[in-house]
Design a protein around this motif. Sequence first.
Motif, PDB file in Angstrom:
ATOM      1  N   ALA A  80      78.526  71.166   7.821  1.00 44.82           N
ATOM      2  CA  ALA A  80      78.164  71.055   6.554  1.00 44.82           C
ATOM      3  C   ALA A  80      79.511  70.839   5.791  1.00 44.82           C
ATOM      4  O   ALA A  80      79.890  70.502   4.703  1.00 44.82           O
ATOM      5  CB  ALA A  80      77.708  72.657   5.984  1.00 44.82           C
TER       6      ALA A  80
ATOM      7  N   VAL B 110      82.436  63.514   5.042  1.00 46.11           N
ATOM      8  CA  VAL B 110      81.487  62.547   5.089  1.00 46.11           C
ATOM      9  C   VAL B 110      80.161  62.782   4.689  1.00 46.11           C
ATOM     10  O   VAL B 110      79.511  61.969   4.549  1.00 46.11           O
ATOM     11  CB  VAL B 110      81.623  61.639   6.674  1.00 46.11           C
ATOM     12  N   LEU B 111      79.883  64.061   4.819  1.00 49.78           N
ATOM     13  CA  LEU B 111      78.512  64.460   4.531  1.00 49.78           C
ATOM     14  C   LEU B 111      77.837  64.055   3.246  1.00 49.78           C
ATOM     15  O   LEU B 111      76.762  64.001   2.928  1.00 49.78           O
ATOM     16  CB  LEU B 111      78.322  65.643   5.064  1.00 49.78           C
ATOM     17  N   GLY B 112      78.986  63.622   2.285  1.00 46.39           N
ATOM     18  CA  GLY B 112      78.461  63.663   0.904  1.00 46.39           C
ATOM     19  C   GLY B 112      77.210  62.388   0.698  1.00 46.39           C
ATOM     20  O   GLY B 112      76.528  62.379  -0.061  1.00 46.39           O
ATOM     21  N   GLY B 113      77.356  61.398   1.459  1.00 46.58           N
ATOM     22  CA  GLY B 113      76.296  60.641   1.598  1.00 46.58           C
ATOM     23  C   GLY B 113      75.567  60.324   2.894  1.00 46.58           C
ATOM     24  O   GLY B 113      75.053  59.238   3.239  1.00 46.58           O
ATOM     25  N   GLY B 114      75.788  61.585   3.801  1.00 50.30           N
ATOM     26  CA  GLY B 114      74.986  61.346   4.771  1.00 50.30           C
ATOM     27  C   GLY B 114      73.473  61.396   4.867  1.00 50.30           C
ATOM     28  O   GLY B 114      72.820  61.621   3.611  1.00 50.30           O
ATOM     29  N   HIS B 115      72.629  61.262   5.903  1.00 54.61           N
ATOM     30  CA  HIS B 115      71.062  61.353   5.691  1.00 54.61           C
ATOM     31  C   HIS B 115      70.928  62.815   5.941  1.00 54.61           C
ATOM     32  O   HIS B 115      71.535  63.584   6.397  1.00 54.61           O
ATOM     33  CB  HIS B 115      70.493  60.753   7.148  1.00 54.61           C
TER      34      HIS B 115
END
Lengths: 354, 355
Positions: free
Chosen positions: B339, B343-348
């Motif tokens: 979390a 990079v998780l801003g646009g992850g699936h």
Amino acid sequence: MADAKVIPFDDDRSRAGGGAVQRPQRRRGAGSRLKGEPAVVREVQPLPGRPIKQDDVPVTHEEPEAPEGPQKSQDGGLERRIAGGLAFLRKRLTGDYEVDDFGYDAELTDQVLMSLLRPVYEKYFRVEVKGIENIPSEGGALIVANHSGTLPLDGLMMQVAVHDHHPAGRHLRLLAADLVFMLPVVNELARKAGHTLACAEDAGRLLSRGELVGVMPEGFKGIGKPFGERYKLQRFGRGGFVSTALRQGTPIIPCSIVGAEEIYPMIGNAKTLARLLGFPYFPVTPTFPWLGPLGAIPLPTKWTIQFGEPIPTDGYPPEAAEDPMLMFNLTDQVREQIQHTLYKLLVQRRSVFF
Amino acid sequence: MILGKVVLVTGVARQLGGRFVRRIQRDPEVDRVVAVDAVPPEHHLGGADFVQADIRQPTIGRVLAEHGVDTVVHLDVTGTPLGSGSRTTLKETNVIGTMQLLGACQKSPAVKRLVVKSSTNVYGSAPRDPAVFTETTPPKSLPSGGFAKDTVEVEGYVRGFARRRPDVAVCVLRFANILGPSADSPLASYFSLPVLPTVLGYDPRLQFVHEDDVIEVLRIASHEPARGTLNSGTFNVAGDGVLLLSQCARRLGRPTVPLLMPAVSWVGSMVRTLGVTDFSPEQLRLLTHGRVVSTVQMRETLGYKPKYTTAETFADFARSRGPGLLPPEALSRAVDRIAALPVLGGGHPPTQSAN
């Protein structure tokens, strides 16, 4: 497909343009999205075009649902979904969730199982729901429906219908045949989705807890009937559901499902094979088993689920549940009401598929 | 004669029996406790009179008469052999021992109260059973062997005794799976395996009862009933709520290996041969179909509210066993680290991976 979905998005922008308050919020939302995008593009280098499109789909998809607050779905929509998804993942991985005595996993049902069924419900069978207001907002009630379609998809669609359309967000607890609880994987999913064995003890226990219980008294006679007998209600078991409802004093809601009868037109029944496998019937349709797994795809019929007027049962004395004559009469009343509604819906139907 | 109660307890060489003896001695209305077992216990019994007697022998009748016993608490109905005992001796102690003990009680006019430890195993486990068993639910498939069959037979003898001696208050307590820091039940040893074999496609519902609650319920059943309650009859005893086997495994931090049904039987017999745990057919059925009982009678008639829920009982048990290969804390830290990734801003959306 993607083009069609962008239209409400643009529409929203023009509408939101009028409001001065909403404008900066929207712009902030777009900004945060821009910040997110390059990261994605860096991550998935070989396909720079796709992530943006993927990013667009859920956002525009959410817009028609919440046209009042476009900033909500723009700003934190995706991030909130990711955060929610991670919180969900954490709970699942550490076993930190609750199930009730019947094994019903409300969280899993809401977030995963219903989301899996919803496309089938909305896009494939395009279910139309009528009379949802006949289901009470609280307290126990017994929904009695016709059963058809070789595979019990009608029960699942009825569950999605109640879950998605009832204003009080009620959950339908279905009563299923014992075969369901003998099959591996199926029994596990059925329990987690809130189904339980169709027996008087379980039904009575659920109703006394104030749950909404769904039952299909035709059982295998209904679901495994040949195509030629479609929309002809079979015998309603021994009417045990009526005495259970009467003991608990809960109303009976007749429910008619149109469309499920044609999903697998059963033209034959391989009885020897069924006996061999221990199933009550083995369907033979124009496509199954000839085309293998491809033949198991149901026909995309158009469905209508109509919930009828509740039949109250609280006016009877407690010993009435032991009166077989009254039980037969009430069973017939429920059966006739469902059959009647079925015919009415069939007359109104334009075609099987539209 | 204004003497206090004389309580005879069988099966005191086990942890649970020893704990119960130590606890009931502190009750003011209890004058003396006679602790009986075939082997001397390794733990102390808090000053109770220990009598080394095999309940399979008629000597137990003499013990009852000698000490003027008025309350008999029969705890020697168990699923796991003590030390190096075999299944045959265990079955004999369970069934023949109960018969001898009940025969002795029938002859002794002083006996006024009988408490028997039974198990929810008597209901069996079948897909055609209702989801929740009450005390009156008839089992769909009677247990074919092992401890479950023993308990069915023991309860049969106890019912016969209750008919012949209507002046004796008889209480049969059907305990769900007993867990706790010192539990030595078959299920406790199953959960101690580093990797848990499970049946592919089944996620049984399990219910546990904490050792502390077991001791308390046994105490309530051994004394005079409190006002407004009744402590003779048959009662299910279990903690509130339900845990799925998959939840148990995750909370313990032990990975599961789902196996196809025939493979589970082979693994079961292999594990049993190695003597690691009792993976009997009835245990296997429990781990396939699960079992949940209603505790309404325990609350309303017996008047007991368990201190531990099923989940709390399991948490207490898990703490005593130490972390497994996949501790839940480490897993949730791992998710938190994911979390925190920028990079998780646009992850699936990761919901798919939860399936």
